[in-house]
Motif scaffolding. Structure first.
Motif, PDB file in Angstrom:
ATOM      1  N   LYS A  34      23.596  -3.461  20.684  1.00  0.00           N
ATOM      2  CA  LYS A  34      23.356  -2.220  19.953  1.00  0.00           C
ATOM      3  C   LYS A  34      21.858  -1.934  19.793  1.00  0.00           C
ATOM      4  O   LYS A  34      21.428  -0.791  19.881  1.00  0.00           O
ATOM      5  N   HIS A  35      21.067  -2.969  19.576  1.00  0.00           N
ATOM      6  CA  HIS A  35      19.647  -2.784  19.271  1.00  0.00           C
ATOM      7  C   HIS A  35      18.710  -3.018  20.456  1.00  0.00           C
ATOM      8  O   HIS A  35      17.518  -2.710  20.364  1.00  0.00           O
ATOM      9  N   ARG A  59       7.413 -13.820  10.828  1.00  0.00           N
ATOM     10  CA  ARG A  59       7.290 -13.591   9.381  1.00  0.00           C
ATOM     11  C   ARG A  59       8.381 -12.642   8.882  1.00  0.00           C
ATOM     12  O   ARG A  59       8.964 -12.858   7.826  1.00  0.00           O
ATOM     13  N   GLN A  60       8.656 -11.590   9.657  1.00  0.00           N
ATOM     14  CA  GLN A  60       9.701 -10.642   9.288  1.00  0.00           C
ATOM     15  C   GLN A  60      11.054 -11.353   9.210  1.00  0.00           C
ATOM     16  O   GLN A  60      11.839 -11.107   8.284  1.00  0.00           O
ATOM     17  N   LEU A  61      11.336 -12.216  10.156  1.00  0.00           N
ATOM     18  CA  LEU A  61      12.592 -12.949  10.165  1.00  0.00           C
ATOM     19  C   LEU A  61      12.697 -13.854   8.936  1.00  0.00           C
ATOM     20  O   LEU A  61      13.706 -13.843   8.228  1.00  0.00           O
ATOM     21  N   ASP A  92      20.622  -7.366   9.842  1.00  0.00           N
ATOM     22  CA  ASP A  92      19.765  -6.180   9.929  1.00  0.00           C
ATOM     23  C   ASP A  92      18.373  -6.551  10.434  1.00  0.00           C
ATOM     24  O   ASP A  92      17.792  -5.841  11.263  1.00  0.00           O
ATOM     25  N   ILE A  93      17.840  -7.664   9.997  1.00  0.00           N
ATOM     26  CA  ILE A  93      16.510  -8.101  10.432  1.00  0.00           C
ATOM     27  C   ILE A  93      16.547  -8.516  11.897  1.00  0.00           C
ATOM     28  O   ILE A  93      15.643  -8.189  12.670  1.00  0.00           O
ATOM     29  N   ALA A 126      15.125  -4.930  18.582  1.00  0.00           N
ATOM     30  CA  ALA A 126      14.704  -3.570  18.967  1.00  0.00           C
ATOM     31  C   ALA A 126      13.196  -3.430  19.151  1.00  0.00           C
ATOM     32  O   ALA A 126      12.730  -2.424  19.672  1.00  0.00           O
ATOM     33  N   ARG A 127      12.430  -4.432  18.756  1.00  0.00           N
ATOM     34  CA  ARG A 127      10.970  -4.302  18.661  1.00  0.00           C
ATOM     35  C   ARG A 127      10.246  -4.051  19.985  1.00  0.00           C
ATOM     36  O   ARG A 127       9.352  -3.221  20.058  1.00  0.00           O
ATOM     37  N   PHE A 128      10.562  -4.799  21.032  1.00  0.00           N
ATOM     38  CA  PHE A 128       9.761  -4.731  22.250  1.00  0.00           C
ATOM     39  C   PHE A 128      10.554  -4.216  23.451  1.00  0.00           C
ATOM     40  O   PHE A 128      11.465  -4.898  23.918  1.00  0.00           O
TER      41      PHE A 128
END
Length: 128
Positions: free
Chosen positions: A12-13, A73-75, A104-105, A111-113
């Motif tokens: 999905k992402h 860090r986000q994770l 969600d994280i 989806a980031r890169f």
């Protein structure tokens, strides 16, 4: 199953351009095709995310958390805020059920890169 739920989340992402395949060890991997980036260090497609079913757990490999400190860090923060235990190595997370994850994280990190940016990061790491 947890494997199916996490696979659906990744799909999905996942930015367009990555391909899904199963390697010889039975890992499900999403990678940059060799036609796009043939100059990998091992001659295999450049992995971005991988998912495996081990004997007593599942393993999610998020290569961005190894290569990008902001993603790591986000994770870590996302798991903390969600009240989830993060069983993490350099680029992997072990879990038993999808509910063990801060989904969600993980979706945001997947989806980031886009592939073009992921190739740039891999090239910079090889030069470094």
């Amino acid at each position: 199953t947890a494997l199916e739920a996490v696979r659906a989340l990744v799909r999905k992402h996942l930015p367009k351009g990555y391909v899904e395949s199963v390697n010889g060890a039975g890992w499900l991997a999403w990678s940059v095709p060799l036609e796009v980036y043939p100059d990998t260090y091992n001659g295999h497609p450049l992995w971005y995310v991988a998912l495996a079913s081990e004997k007593s757990y599942l393993s999610l490999h998020l290569m961005p958390i190894y290569s990008d400190r902001a993603s790591a860090r986000q994770l870590e923060e996302g798991f903390r805020v969600a009240g989830k235990k993060l069983n993490m190595g350099k680029a992997w997370i072990h879990f038993k059920k999808a509910d063990d994850l801060a989904l969600d994280i993980i979706g945001q990190i997947v989806a980031r890169f886009p592939p073009e940016r992921w190739v740039q990061i891999a090239q910079a790491a090889r030069r470094g």
